[in-house]
Design a protein around this motif. Structure first.
Motif, PDB file in Angstrom:
ATOM      1  N   GLU A 168     -20.929  13.262 -24.390  1.00  0.00           N
ATOM      2  CA  GLU A 168     -21.854  14.016 -25.318  1.00  0.00           C
ATOM      3  C   GLU A 168     -21.830  13.710 -26.735  1.00  0.00           C
ATOM      4  N   ARG A 169     -20.649  13.354 -27.245  1.00  0.00           N
ATOM      5  CA  ARG A 169     -20.454  12.968 -28.752  1.00  0.00           C
ATOM      6  C   ARG A 169     -21.299  11.900 -29.174  1.00  0.00           C
ATOM      7  N   LEU A 170     -21.018  10.974 -28.195  1.00  0.00           N
ATOM      8  CA  LEU A 170     -21.543   9.621 -28.569  1.00  0.00           C
ATOM      9  C   LEU A 170     -23.240   9.316 -28.251  1.00  0.00           C
ATOM     10  N   GLY A 171     -23.781  10.163 -27.093  1.00  0.00           N
ATOM     11  CA  GLY A 171     -25.002  10.316 -26.886  1.00  0.00           C
ATOM     12  C   GLY A 171     -25.269   8.909 -25.962  1.00  0.00           C
ATOM     13  N   GLY A 172     -26.144   8.892 -25.388  1.00  0.00           N
ATOM     14  CA  GLY A 172     -26.697   7.658 -24.736  1.00  0.00           C
ATOM     15  C   GLY A 172     -25.977   7.516 -23.379  1.00  0.00           C
ATOM     16  N   ALA A 173     -25.392   6.410 -23.033  1.00  0.00           N
ATOM     17  CA  ALA A 173     -24.744   6.163 -21.800  1.00  0.00           C
ATOM     18  C   ALA A 173     -23.755   7.186 -21.341  1.00  0.00           C
ATOM     19  N   LYS A 174     -23.526   7.356 -19.795  1.00  0.00           N
ATOM     20  CA  LYS A 174     -22.771   8.221 -19.258  1.00  0.00           C
ATOM     21  C   LYS A 174     -21.356   7.219 -19.063  1.00  0.00           C
ATOM     22  N   ILE A 175     -20.126   7.715 -19.711  1.00  0.00           N
ATOM     23  CA  ILE A 175     -18.852   7.234 -19.627  1.00  0.00           C
ATOM     24  C   ILE A 175     -18.012   7.642 -18.620  1.00  0.00           C
ATOM     25  N   TYR A 176     -17.414   6.727 -17.864  1.00  0.00           N
ATOM     26  CA  TYR A 176     -16.328   6.861 -17.123  1.00  0.00           C
ATOM     27  C   TYR A 176     -15.151   6.062 -17.381  1.00  0.00           C
ATOM     28  N   LEU A 177     -13.758   6.693 -17.279  1.00  0.00           N
ATOM     29  CA  LEU A 177     -12.546   6.108 -17.558  1.00  0.00           C
ATOM     30  C   LEU A 177     -11.770   5.722 -16.155  1.00  0.00           C
ATOM     31  N   LYS A 178     -11.328   4.658 -15.878  1.00  0.00           N
ATOM     32  CA  LYS A 178     -10.544   4.267 -14.802  1.00  0.00           C
ATOM     33  C   LYS A 178      -9.187   4.481 -15.343  1.00  0.00           C
ATOM     34  N   ARG A 179      -8.514   5.553 -14.964  1.00  0.00           N
ATOM     35  CA  ARG A 179      -7.124   6.227 -15.675  1.00  0.00           C
ATOM     36  C   ARG A 179      -5.938   5.274 -14.960  1.00  0.00           C
ATOM     37  N   ARG A 208       0.925  -1.476   0.071  1.00  0.00           N
ATOM     38  CA  ARG A 208       0.186  -0.130   0.146  1.00  0.00           C
ATOM     39  C   ARG A 208       1.088   1.256   0.160  1.00  0.00           C
ATOM     40  N   ASP A 209       1.834   1.236   0.642  1.00  0.00           N
ATOM     41  CA  ASP A 209       2.871   2.319   0.727  1.00  0.00           C
ATOM     42  C   ASP A 209       3.286   2.649  -0.735  1.00  0.00           C
ATOM     43  N   LEU A 210       3.781   1.392  -1.259  1.00  0.00           N
ATOM     44  CA  LEU A 210       4.356   1.838  -2.596  1.00  0.00           C
ATOM     45  C   LEU A 210       3.448   2.068  -3.656  1.00  0.00           C
ATOM     46  N   TRP A 211       2.107   1.437  -3.568  1.00  0.00           N
ATOM     47  CA  TRP A 211       1.161   1.948  -4.356  1.00  0.00           C
ATOM     48  C   TRP A 211       0.737   3.441  -4.438  1.00  0.00           C
ATOM     49  N   THR A 212       0.757   3.909  -3.145  1.00  0.00           N
ATOM     50  CA  THR A 212       0.378   5.366  -2.879  1.00  0.00           C
ATOM     51  C   THR A 212       1.740   6.265  -3.314  1.00  0.00           C
ATOM     52  N   HIS A 213       2.844   5.956  -2.754  1.00  0.00           N
ATOM     53  CA  HIS A 213       4.051   7.020  -2.711  1.00  0.00           C
ATOM     54  C   HIS A 213       4.717   6.742  -4.025  1.00  0.00           C
ATOM     55  N   TYR A 214       4.695   5.544  -4.536  1.00  0.00           N
ATOM     56  CA  TYR A 214       5.602   5.394  -5.902  1.00  0.00           C
ATOM     57  C   TYR A 214       4.898   5.220  -6.952  1.00  0.00           C
ATOM     58  N   VAL A 215       3.781   4.605  -7.129  1.00  0.00           N
ATOM     59  CA  VAL A 215       2.868   4.316  -8.233  1.00  0.00           C
ATOM     60  C   VAL A 215       2.006   5.526  -8.383  1.00  0.00           C
ATOM     61  N   GLY A 216       1.413   6.293  -7.363  1.00  0.00           N
ATOM     62  CA  GLY A 216       0.526   7.231  -7.603  1.00  0.00           C
ATOM     63  C   GLY A 216      -0.994   6.774  -7.428  1.00  0.00           C
ATOM     64  N   ARG A 217      -1.148   5.756  -6.735  1.00  0.00           N
ATOM     65  CA  ARG A 217      -2.639   5.189  -6.547  1.00  0.00           C
ATOM     66  C   ARG A 217      -3.373   5.987  -5.481  1.00  0.00           C
ATOM     67  N   PRO A 218      -4.525   6.241  -5.345  1.00  0.00           N
ATOM     68  CA  PRO A 218      -5.581   5.758  -6.336  1.00  0.00           C
ATOM     69  C   PRO A 218      -5.322   6.410  -7.863  1.00  0.00           C
ATOM     70  N   SER A 219      -5.757   5.827  -8.834  1.00  0.00           N
ATOM     71  CA  SER A 219      -5.615   6.486 -10.029  1.00  0.00           C
ATOM     72  C   SER A 219      -7.341   6.977 -10.198  1.00  0.00           C
ATOM     73  N   PRO A 220      -7.252   8.017 -11.007  1.00  0.00           N
ATOM     74  CA  PRO A 220      -8.681   8.896 -10.915  1.00  0.00           C
ATOM     75  C   PRO A 220      -9.697   8.101 -11.787  1.00  0.00           C
ATOM     76  N   LEU A 221     -10.918   8.190 -11.282  1.00  0.00           N
ATOM     77  CA  LEU A 221     -12.167   7.816 -12.056  1.00  0.00           C
ATOM     78  C   LEU A 221     -12.529   9.041 -12.681  1.00  0.00           C
ATOM     79  N   TYR A 222     -12.432   9.047 -14.007  1.00  0.00           N
ATOM     80  CA  TYR A 222     -12.718  10.405 -14.630  1.00  0.00           C
ATOM     81  C   TYR A 222     -13.971  10.109 -15.595  1.00  0.00           C
ATOM     82  N   HIS A 223     -15.113  11.271 -15.447  1.00  0.00           N
ATOM     83  CA  HIS A 223     -15.881  11.292 -16.385  1.00  0.00           C
ATOM     84  C   HIS A 223     -15.745  11.879 -17.674  1.00  0.00           C
ATOM     85  N   ALA A 224     -15.850  11.112 -18.792  1.00  0.00           N
ATOM     86  CA  ALA A 224     -15.570  11.435 -20.001  1.00  0.00           C
ATOM     87  C   ALA A 224     -16.747  12.261 -20.613  1.00  0.00           C
ATOM     88  N   ALA A 225     -16.731  13.734 -20.298  1.00  0.00           N
ATOM     89  CA  ALA A 225     -17.984  14.579 -20.598  1.00  0.00           C
ATOM     90  C   ALA A 225     -18.262  14.548 -22.167  1.00  0.00           C
TER      91      ALA A 225
END
Length: 410
Positions: free
Chosen positions: A77-88, A56-73
């Motif tokens: 919008e371009r695709l229409g329909g479902a709301k898309i999130y990217l686990k980055r 956990r220490d290495l994941w946090t301070h060396y890797v940079g976790r947690p990685s963001p969950l990003y709403h690809a707005a």
């Protein structure tokens, strides 16, 4: 066994390392004692708080976790329909999900007193992650890479060498990931005393498929919590690209018993699964067999000879798949589809233009399937896709495919 475990998809593998009819240990007598010792060491590590504290220490301070969950707005919008999130996970140190697993395996190697680490790599991301962690801990690193992949992944080859790794081009076969894994296994048989084989995907002999899955499950564990925080509920669909399948199992595993969540794995369809044999869609176009120490779905001819896979993506260019994926396919807990090179390239361009994210070709396969299904789904449908790698390693491959000479001024 309690009823909730009897009905769980998360209890595998069994004591023989099998997920239903898949997995197991198909290795030489020379390797069996080492495999058994690794299994025992991992079983001890799993219950050792000190091991997980260091992880956990290495994941946090060396890797940079947690990685963001990003709403690809804009994408939504371009695709229409479902709301898309990217686990980055492309924002991790080294630019992909691979380091999640490499840290765990190299901590095990150190517990076992191994000072020489070998690895196979296709796109180079597992090789870079292994070279990175070896540099951090002062371990010798040897990476086997198909000669064809060495040519198309020059940025990652240079990175590995900068980090002090010896990169060994493999010329047998078609010079891709399968052939690199073959040579790494030969090295391991020859050098069992001081060498640890750091496998990059959820394949190989038991305990590797389960061990790599467990280390990568940080992806899905974070995604569950992040989706609850963002939307107050779980996603309706989760999607990831699959070669051997480690980023996908990392996302999928924490969700396996959440029956409301649809799970989709996306294989490399190359030039077309139905039209040609130039693809790497093992579940779509293959059948069960044994390769690299485990039983799983493979691309093979009528005589059982392993066929050469094909994909524009070096990381998906493998003629097999992890055994747990094979089991999830047969139990129908997950759906598996394929995406062609052409569709993946279109997704690459789309992602760059809509979100300002340059993705690796591997997750572009997953994104291409998102582009197919999102417009047909309602606006309250939540999709979570794993963006498992960044695309700087692929710019030369993409430029060539698009007919652009980037060595000349625009």
């Amino acid at each position: 066994m309690p009823d909730d475990l009897l009905n769980s998809f998360k209890t595998g593998p069994d004591e023989k390392g099998r997920f239903g009819n898949f997995g197991g240990r198909f290795v030489s007598e020379t390797l069996m004692p080492l495999i058994l010792r690794l299994d025992a060491e991992y079983e001890r590590a799993k219950t050792d708080p000190a091991f997980w504290d260091e992880m956990r220490d290495l994941w946090t301070h060396y890797v940079g976790r947690p990685s963001p969950l990003y709403h690809a707005a804009r994408m939504t919008e371009r695709l229409g329909g479902a709301k898309i999130y990217l686990k980055r996970d492309e924002l991790n140190h080294t630019g992909a999900h691979k380091i999640n697993n490499v840290l765990g395996q190299i901590l095990l190697a150190r517990r076992m007193g191994k000072e020489r680490i070998i690895a196979e790599t296709g796109a180079g991301q597992h090789g870079v992650a292994t070279a990175t962690v070896c540099a951090k801990f002062g371990l010798k690193c040897v990476v086997y890479m198909g000669a064809h992949d060495v040519e198309r992944q020059q940025p990652n080859v240079f990175r590995m060498r900068l980090l002090g790794a010896e990169v060994v081009p493999v010329t047998s076969g078609r010079g891709t990931l399968k052939d690199a894994m073959n040579d790494a296994l030969r090295d391991w048989v020859t050098n069992v005393r001081d060498t640890f084989y750091c496998i990059g995907t959820v394949a190989g002999p038991h305990p590797y498929p389960a061990m790599v899955r467990d280390f990568q499950s940080i992806i899905g564990t974070e995604a569950k919590d992040q989706m609850q925080a963002a939307e107050g509920r779980l996603p309706d669909t989760i999607i990831a690209a699959i070669g051997g399948g480690s980023n996908a199992m990392g996302l999928f595993h924490p969700f396996l018993d959440d029956r409301s969540v649809r799970i989709i794995g996306v294989e490399a369809g190359g030039k077309g699964v139905d039209e040609t044999m130039q693809h790497c869609a093992s579940l779509t176009g293959g059948r069960p067999g044994v390769l690299h120490g485990n039983r799983t779905y493979l691309l093979q001819d009528d005589d059982g000879q392993i066929l050469e896979g094909f994909s524009i993506s070096a990381g998906l260019d493998y003629p097999g798949i992890g055994p747990e994926h094979a089991w999830l396919h047969e139990t129908k807990r997950a759906d598996y589809v394929s995406i062609t090179d052409r569709e993946a390239l279109a997704a690459f361009t789309f992602c760059c233009e809509t979100e300002g994210i340059i993705p690796a070709l591997e997750p572009c396969h997953a994104l291409a399937h998102v582009m197919k299904i999102a417009p047909e789904l309602p606006a309250d449908h939540l999709i979570c896709m794993n963006m498992c790698g960044r695309g700087d390693k692929d710019i030369f491959t993409v430029a060539k495919a698009l007919g652009v000479d980037i060595s000349k001024p625009a």
